[in-house]
Motif scaffolding. Structure first.
Motif, PDB file in Angstrom:
ATOM      1  N   HIS A 104       0.992  -1.216   0.188  1.00  0.00           N
ATOM      2  CA  HIS A 104      -0.071  -0.092  -0.162  1.00  0.00           C
ATOM      3  C   HIS A 104       0.785   1.314   0.109  1.00  0.00           C
ATOM      4  N   ASN A 105       0.325   2.226  -0.661  1.00  0.00           N
ATOM      5  CA  ASN A 105       1.064   3.716  -0.786  1.00  0.00           C
ATOM      6  C   ASN A 105       1.552   3.919   0.685  1.00  0.00           C
ATOM      7  N   LEU A 106       0.825   4.038   1.418  1.00  0.00           N
ATOM      8  CA  LEU A 106       0.840   4.400   3.079  1.00  0.00           C
ATOM      9  C   LEU A 106       2.140   3.793   3.616  1.00  0.00           C
ATOM     10  N   HIS A 107       2.244   2.519   3.179  1.00  0.00           N
ATOM     11  CA  HIS A 107       3.533   1.828   3.914  1.00  0.00           C
ATOM     12  C   HIS A 107       4.528   2.110   3.277  1.00  0.00           C
ATOM     13  N   LEU A 108       4.612   2.363   1.945  1.00  0.00           N
ATOM     14  CA  LEU A 108       5.900   2.459   1.078  1.00  0.00           C
ATOM     15  C   LEU A 108       6.327   3.964   0.850  1.00  0.00           C
ATOM     16  N   LYS A 109       5.578   4.865   1.262  1.00  0.00           N
ATOM     17  CA  LYS A 109       5.942   6.282   0.792  1.00  0.00           C
ATOM     18  C   LYS A 109       7.035   6.572   1.725  1.00  0.00           C
ATOM     19  N   ARG A 110       7.606   7.768   1.398  1.00  0.00           N
ATOM     20  CA  ARG A 110       9.068   8.319   1.952  1.00  0.00           C
ATOM     21  C   ARG A 110       8.518   9.119   3.326  1.00  0.00           C
ATOM     22  N   ASP A 111       7.189   9.391   3.356  1.00  0.00           N
ATOM     23  CA  ASP A 111       6.702  10.457   4.316  1.00  0.00           C
ATOM     24  C   ASP A 111       6.015   9.602   5.525  1.00  0.00           C
ATOM     25  N   LYS A 112       5.742  10.517   6.548  1.00  0.00           N
ATOM     26  CA  LYS A 112       5.043   9.988   7.736  1.00  0.00           C
ATOM     27  C   LYS A 112       3.657   9.508   7.222  1.00  0.00           C
ATOM     28  N   SER A 113       3.190   8.384   7.891  1.00  0.00           N
ATOM     29  CA  SER A 113       1.842   7.861   7.692  1.00  0.00           C
ATOM     30  C   SER A 113       0.881   8.602   8.572  1.00  0.00           C
ATOM     31  N   ARG A 114      -0.321   8.949   8.523  1.00  0.00           N
ATOM     32  CA  ARG A 114      -1.111   9.421   9.384  1.00  0.00           C
ATOM     33  C   ARG A 114      -2.708   8.594   9.236  1.00  0.00           C
ATOM     34  N   MET A 115      -3.240   8.567  10.290  1.00  0.00           N
ATOM     35  CA  MET A 115      -4.784   7.949  10.170  1.00  0.00           C
ATOM     36  C   MET A 115      -5.570   8.502  11.120  1.00  0.00           C
ATOM     37  N   ARG A 116      -7.018   8.493  10.838  1.00  0.00           N
ATOM     38  CA  ARG A 116      -7.949   8.977  11.473  1.00  0.00           C
ATOM     39  C   ARG A 116      -8.596   7.825  11.899  1.00  0.00           C
ATOM     40  N   LEU A 117      -8.654   7.462  13.472  1.00  0.00           N
ATOM     41  CA  LEU A 117      -9.572   6.424  13.844  1.00  0.00           C
ATOM     42  C   LEU A 117     -10.234   7.057  15.151  1.00  0.00           C
ATOM     43  N   GLY A 118     -11.604   7.354  14.806  1.00  0.00           N
ATOM     44  CA  GLY A 118     -12.419   7.877  15.751  1.00  0.00           C
ATOM     45  C   GLY A 118     -11.900   9.387  16.211  1.00  0.00           C
ATOM     46  N   ASP A 119     -11.707   9.625  17.582  1.00  0.00           N
ATOM     47  CA  ASP A 119     -10.562  10.693  18.094  1.00  0.00           C
ATOM     48  C   ASP A 119      -9.330  10.667  17.858  1.00  0.00           C
ATOM     49  N   LEU A 120      -8.732   9.727  17.674  1.00  0.00           N
ATOM     50  CA  LEU A 120      -7.428   9.580  17.641  1.00  0.00           C
ATOM     51  C   LEU A 120      -6.785   9.811  16.243  1.00  0.00           C
ATOM     52  N   ARG A 121      -5.582  10.391  16.176  1.00  0.00           N
ATOM     53  CA  ARG A 121      -4.933  10.945  15.074  1.00  0.00           C
ATOM     54  C   ARG A 121      -3.542  10.321  14.839  1.00  0.00           C
ATOM     55  N   PRO A 122      -3.331   9.034  15.216  1.00  0.00           N
ATOM     56  CA  PRO A 122      -1.859   8.486  15.240  1.00  0.00           C
ATOM     57  C   PRO A 122      -0.923   9.050  14.041  1.00  0.00           C
ATOM     58  N   GLU A 123       0.260   9.100  14.233  1.00  0.00           N
ATOM     59  CA  GLU A 123       1.008   9.544  13.208  1.00  0.00           C
ATOM     60  C   GLU A 123       2.372   8.725  13.387  1.00  0.00           C
ATOM     61  N   TRP A 124       3.131   8.150  12.540  1.00  0.00           N
ATOM     62  CA  TRP A 124       4.334   7.418  12.462  1.00  0.00           C
ATOM     63  C   TRP A 124       5.107   7.200  11.123  1.00  0.00           C
ATOM     64  N   TRP A 125       6.350   6.871  11.394  1.00  0.00           N
ATOM     65  CA  TRP A 125       7.096   6.835  10.054  1.00  0.00           C
ATOM     66  C   TRP A 125       6.692   5.319   9.207  1.00  0.00           C
ATOM     67  N   SER A 126       6.500   5.665   8.154  1.00  0.00           N
ATOM     68  CA  SER A 126       6.179   4.425   7.069  1.00  0.00           C
ATOM     69  C   SER A 126       7.467   3.650   6.927  1.00  0.00           C
ATOM     70  N   ALA A 127       7.068   2.418   6.355  1.00  0.00           N
ATOM     71  CA  ALA A 127       8.276   1.580   6.167  1.00  0.00           C
ATOM     72  C   ALA A 127       9.039   2.274   5.098  1.00  0.00           C
ATOM     73  N   GLY A 128       8.357   2.889   4.286  1.00  0.00           N
ATOM     74  CA  GLY A 128       9.336   3.473   3.119  1.00  0.00           C
ATOM     75  C   GLY A 128      10.337   4.472   3.382  1.00  0.00           C
ATOM     76  N   ALA A 129       9.693   5.328   4.473  1.00  0.00           N
ATOM     77  CA  ALA A 129      10.428   6.491   5.095  1.00  0.00           C
ATOM     78  C   ALA A 129      11.660   5.681   5.709  1.00  0.00           C
ATOM     79  N   LEU A 130      11.459   4.490   6.350  1.00  0.00           N
ATOM     80  CA  LEU A 130      12.675   3.987   7.056  1.00  0.00           C
ATOM     81  C   LEU A 130      13.696   3.231   6.311  1.00  0.00           C
TER      82      LEU A 130
END
Length: 192
Positions: free
Chosen positions: A62-88
């Motif tokens: 998936h693009n979100l795993h392989l891109k060079r940027d941080k990934s973000r997700m909306r999950l209810g009220d949560l807004r987690p953000e982490w470095w994607s595999a592609g960024a690493l």
């Protein structure tokens, strides 16, 4: 460490990663989702690096795993953000890592209709052929100074390209219309 011993150690690393992941699944804090997403992509990055040690490879994800940027997700009220595999992986391999994003025009059986013309997908959809491999740098000049606007997908299963990330993309594989090929899956979290 030789490549043979690295190959032998890799399953042990994968097992340790899965144990860590399952340990943190029991966490009830708001940081749980961020930690789990980061662990998942870190394990994926380790796998990609192990593949790269053996030589050039083409992987699909998936693009979100392989891109060079941080990934973000909306999950209810949560807004987690982490470095994607592609960024690493990109940080480790530098110029030896290339990311080709996938973009889609329509997925009519999922309610994803013709993209607006001021989006990346809309510009590509207006072209006559059904499939393209596109240079994102040349595409950016087509939009001019204003640039494309983000597309919003009504279906959880398609995450449109974020125009802000085009500069960190080496290519775009565009498919104009996706036919129905399988039964719809249940709803999942929304990624950005």
């Amino acid at each position: 460490m030789t490549s043979g011993s690295q190959a032998a150690a890799h399953p042990v690393d994968a097992a340790a990663g899965l144990l860590r992941y399952h340990f943190w699944m029991a966490d009830t804090s708001p940081s749980r989702v961020t930690r789990l997403c980061a662990l998942r992509d870190a394990m994926m990055a380790d796998n990609l690096l192990a593949v790269a040690e053996r030589g050039p490879a083409l992987v699909h994800g998936h693009n979100l795993h392989l891109k060079r940027d941080k990934s973000r997700m909306r999950l209810g009220d949560l807004r987690p953000e982490w470095w994607s595999a592609g960024a690493l992986v990109g940080a480790r391999l530098g110029e030896r890592y290339a990311f080709v994003a996938t973009a889609l025009g329509t997925i009519r059986h999922q309610g994803v209709g013709t993209p607006p013309p001021d989006t990346v997908e809309g510009l590509l959809y207006a072209l006559p052929e059904d499939r393209y491999v596109v240079d994102p740098g040349r595409l950016a000049t087509t939009f001019g100074h204003a640039g494309p606007v983000p597309r919003v997908s009504p279906w959880f299963g398609y995450f449109p390209l974020d125009p802000a990330h085009l500069a960190a993309t080496d290519g775009i594989l565009f498919v104009k219309d996706v036919p129905r090929t399988q039964a719809p899956r249940p709803a999942s979290p929304t990624y950005e």
